[in-house]
Design an enzyme around this catalytic site. Sequence first.
Site, PDB file in Angstrom:
ATOM      1  N   LEU A  57     -15.471   3.715  -4.092  1.00  0.00           N
ATOM      2  CA  LEU A  57     -14.033   3.469  -3.963  1.00  0.00           C
ATOM      3  C   LEU A  57     -13.536   2.322  -4.847  1.00  0.00           C
ATOM      4  CD1 LEU A  57     -11.477   4.202  -2.236  1.00  0.00           C
ATOM      5  CD2 LEU A  57     -12.045   2.208  -0.888  1.00  0.00           C
ATOM      6  N   ARG A 104      -3.447  10.236   6.035  1.00  0.00           N
ATOM      7  CA  ARG A 104      -3.432   8.860   6.538  1.00  0.00           C
ATOM      8  C   ARG A 104      -2.891   7.914   5.478  1.00  0.00           C
ATOM      9  NH1 ARG A 104      -7.024   4.405   6.010  1.00  0.00           N
ATOM     10  NH2 ARG A 104      -8.577   5.556   4.823  1.00  0.00           N
ATOM     11  N   HIS A 152     -12.637  10.827   0.904  1.00  0.00           N
ATOM     12  CA  HIS A 152     -12.603   9.458   1.427  1.00  0.00           C
ATOM     13  C   HIS A 152     -12.568   9.341   2.941  1.00  0.00           C
ATOM     14  CE1 HIS A 152     -11.840   5.210   1.493  1.00  0.00           C
ATOM     15  NE2 HIS A 152     -10.634   5.333   1.985  1.00  0.00           N
ATOM     16  N   PHE A 196       0.876  -1.172   0.000  1.00  0.00           N
ATOM     17  CA  PHE A 196       0.000   0.000   0.000  1.00  0.00           C
ATOM     18  C   PHE A 196       0.913   1.222   0.000  1.00  0.00           C
ATOM     19  CE2 PHE A 196      -4.675  -0.031   1.471  1.00  0.00           C
ATOM     20  CZ  PHE A 196      -4.996  -1.056   0.599  1.00  0.00           C
ATOM     21  N   GLN A 235      -9.092  13.533   3.611  1.00  0.00           N
ATOM     22  CA  GLN A 235      -8.378  12.722   2.616  1.00  0.00           C
ATOM     23  C   GLN A 235      -9.188  12.566   1.327  1.00  0.00           C
ATOM     24  OE1 GLN A 235      -7.235   8.312   3.222  1.00  0.00           O
ATOM     25  NE2 GLN A 235      -5.321   9.438   3.049  1.00  0.00           N
ATOM     26  N   GLU A 294      -6.984   0.969  -3.043  1.00  0.00           N
ATOM     27  CA  GLU A 294      -5.556   1.125  -3.311  1.00  0.00           C
ATOM     28  C   GLU A 294      -4.924  -0.248  -3.590  1.00  0.00           C
ATOM     29  OE1 GLU A 294      -3.923   3.910  -0.550  1.00  0.00           O
ATOM     30  OE2 GLU A 294      -1.950   2.997  -0.628  1.00  0.00           O
ATOM     31  N   HIS A 298      -9.221  10.273  -1.904  1.00  0.00           N
ATOM     32  CA  HIS A 298      -8.660   9.013  -2.398  1.00  0.00           C
ATOM     33  C   HIS A 298      -8.418   9.160  -3.895  1.00  0.00           C
ATOM     34  CE1 HIS A 298      -8.095   4.779  -3.241  1.00  0.00           C
ATOM     35  NE2 HIS A 298      -8.066   4.537  -1.951  1.00  0.00           N
ATOM     36  N   ARG A 318      -1.494   8.783  -0.601  1.00  0.00           N
ATOM     37  CA  ARG A 318      -2.718   9.215  -1.295  1.00  0.00           C
ATOM     38  C   ARG A 318      -2.761  10.704  -1.607  1.00  0.00           C
ATOM     39  NH1 ARG A 318      -6.966   5.513   2.163  1.00  0.00           N
ATOM     40  NH2 ARG A 318      -6.322   3.583   1.135  1.00  0.00           N
TER      41      ARG A 318
END
Length: 581
Positions: free
Chosen positions: A250, A391, A356, A118, A238, A253, A240, A286
Amino acid sequence: MPYHEILVIGGGLAGLRAALAANQRNARVGILSKVHPLRSHSVAAQGGINASLGNHPRGGHDNWEKHAYDTVKGSDFLADQDAVIMMTRAAASCVYEMEHWGCPFSRTEEGKISQRPFGGAGFPRTCYAADTTGHALLNTVYEQTIRFKQAAERKDLVIYPEWLVLSLVIEDDRCKGVVAMEMKSGRLEVFGAGAVIIATGGSGRIYANTTNALINTGMGMAVPYWAGVALKDMEFEQFHPTTILGKNILVTEGARGEGGYLLNNKGERFLANYPDSEKAMEMAPRDIVARNITREILDGRGFDAGGSSGGYVQLDVRHLGREKILARLHGIRNICLEFSGVDPITDPIPVQPGHHYTMGGLECNTGCETSIRGLYAAGEVACVSVHGANRLGGNSLLDTLVFGKIAGGKAAEYVQGQRLTGKPGKAHDDALKRVQQKVDGLLSREDGKDTAAAIKTEMADVMTAKVGVFREKRRLTEAFETIKGLRERFRNVSPAHNGRRWNLSLQMVLELEGSLDVAEAVVAGALAREESRGSHFRNDFPRRDDDNWLKHTLAFHSKDGAKFQYSEVRLGTFEPEERRY
Ligand SMILES: Cc1cc2nc3c(=O)[nH]c(=O)nc-3n(C[C@H](O)[C@H](O)[C@H](O)COP(=O)(O)OP(=O)(O)OC[C@H]3O[C@@H](n4cnc5c(N)ncnc54)[C@H](O)[C@@H]3O)c2cc1C
C-alpha cells in the site's frame, strides 16, 4: 478445559478493544490469536482514522452529521444509516480516548491532533500519526490491555498468542466456546466461554494482488459461516487506487491527502477528464479513483511495466518537498526505496490499483450480535454495515474501535445474565472430536498430486484476473467454475508433512478450506448482483439500480456452495443520489 466468560478471537484493534471493554466490565476474558496481537494486520494501517474534530482551519465547520453523510454517499447508499450514525457520533470521543491513552498522533502547531484530507470528505478529517497510524493505535490499545491485565482490581485477561481457531462450539443454539490448535505443539484444545467475539480481520489473501498481510486468509470469516452465520455483501471488495507496481504494497491515500498527484503517460492529471472525479480529483473516493486509473491503463494512457506486473500510472509527491515527505510520509518513502527502488523525493512512484479491504463480512446488528446467541463480530471481519458498497479511507480503524468497544460491552452484558458453570458439556466434547478427526484425517492422507500452495495460487490469481475492478458475466462465470473446481480438488490435498509441531503446511490446508468458501461467496454474490454500485462495477450492467438492488446480499453456507437471500438497507436520513465528486 480452559474457560473464560468471554473469548475474543483476534488480537487486532477490534479484538483488543473488545477485550478491554469486556474486562472493564469485570468479565474474565481470554484472547486467542493466531499471531502475537502486535503482528495483526492493524499494525500496518498507514494513513489515519476519521473523526470530525474540526482541528484544521479548512475543516472547522465539520460535525458528525457531515461525516455520516459522506460515509453514506461514499458507500453508494448501501450502508445502514443508523449504524453509520452510531459510528460517526462516537468518532471524536473514540479518538480522544486514544489520545488520552497516549497514542502519539501528529500535531498542529497549536498542539491539537493534526488532520489530513482523505477521499470523500472534501476537507481534512483524518487524524494520523505520520503514515504509521495503525502501529501507533495498536500499541496504544495493547498497552492498555496489558495494564488492565496486571491491575489487581481487574479480573483475568489471558492472551493465547499463536493459537488458530478452527471451529465453534454451539449448544442449544448458543455459542459456548471454540476449538483451537496451538501452533507450536499442534495440540487441539476446546475452550469454554459464556460468549465469543470474532475479530479476525479481513480476507484479502483470497486475491493475489492484495495489500493485506499473509495472515488475512478469511478463515475467521469461514468458521462462523460454516456454523450458520450469513456472510453479507461479500461482492463488495475494495481496490485501493495506489499500491506499489508489481508488489501491491500500500501507498497510503495520505500521500494524495498531503497533495500528491496522479499522472498518466502524457503527464496529465487525468482524473479531471472523468465526470465522477473532475472536482475532487485525487480526493474522490477509492472506488472511483481505482476505476479511472484502470480506464487510463486499459485505454493506453498508462505506463507498461511488461511481464506480469501489468500497467501503472504515476503518483507524484515531489512538489511536497523533502521536509514534508520525511515528516509525514517517511514510512511510504522507505517502502518505495525498498520495494520499487524509487525515491519519492526525486521520482514519481509507479502505482496500480490493488485489492485492499473486505467491505462485506459476518452479518451482525449495531450491537455486534450475530444470528447465533452469544456470538459477536467486530472489525473488518464483520459487516455491521457501515461501509456499504465502498468504504471511505480512515473509516475502518474507526469501525474497529467503535464496534470493538460495543461488542465487548454487549458480550459482558450478555454473560452477566447467564448462569455459567465453566464445565465442558457434550457439545464441547463433540466439537473437539470432530476437529480431531478432521486433523488426523488430513495428516494421514496419502500424498496427492495437488498441493495446497498450488490451489491457493490458482484461487488468488483467478480472483485478481476475473473478479477485480471491472467485472462481467462471462469472466465471473469462469471464475466461479474455477473456484468450484478448486474446492473439488481441495478434497484430495494433504499437508506437505505429517508432524504436529509448527506444521505450517497443515495450517495452510486448514485455512485454505475457509479461503475457498469465502472466495466462492464473493464470486457468486458478484455474479448475482446485476448492477454497478460502489466497488462492484459490472461492464454488462453499468448503472446503479436502486429499484432492484438497493439491498444487502446474504450468503448462507451449504455443501453445494453459497445460497442467497437479500435484506433491506436501513435508510432514513439521507436519500440516495447520484455520486459525483
Ligand atoms: C496496509 C493497510 C493499511 C491500512 N490503512 C488504513 C488506514 O490508514 N485507515 C483505516 O481506517 N484503515 C486502514 N486499513 C484497514 C484497517 O487497518 C483494517 O481494516 C483493520 O485494522 C482491521 O482490524 P481488525 O482488528 O478487524 O483485524 P486485524 O488487525 O487484521 O486482526 C485480526 C486478528 O485476528 C487473528 N486471527 C485471524 N484468524 C484467526 C483464527 N482463525 N484463529 C485465531 N486468530 C485469528 C489474527 O491473529 C489477528 O490478531 C489498512 C489496511 C491495510 C492492509
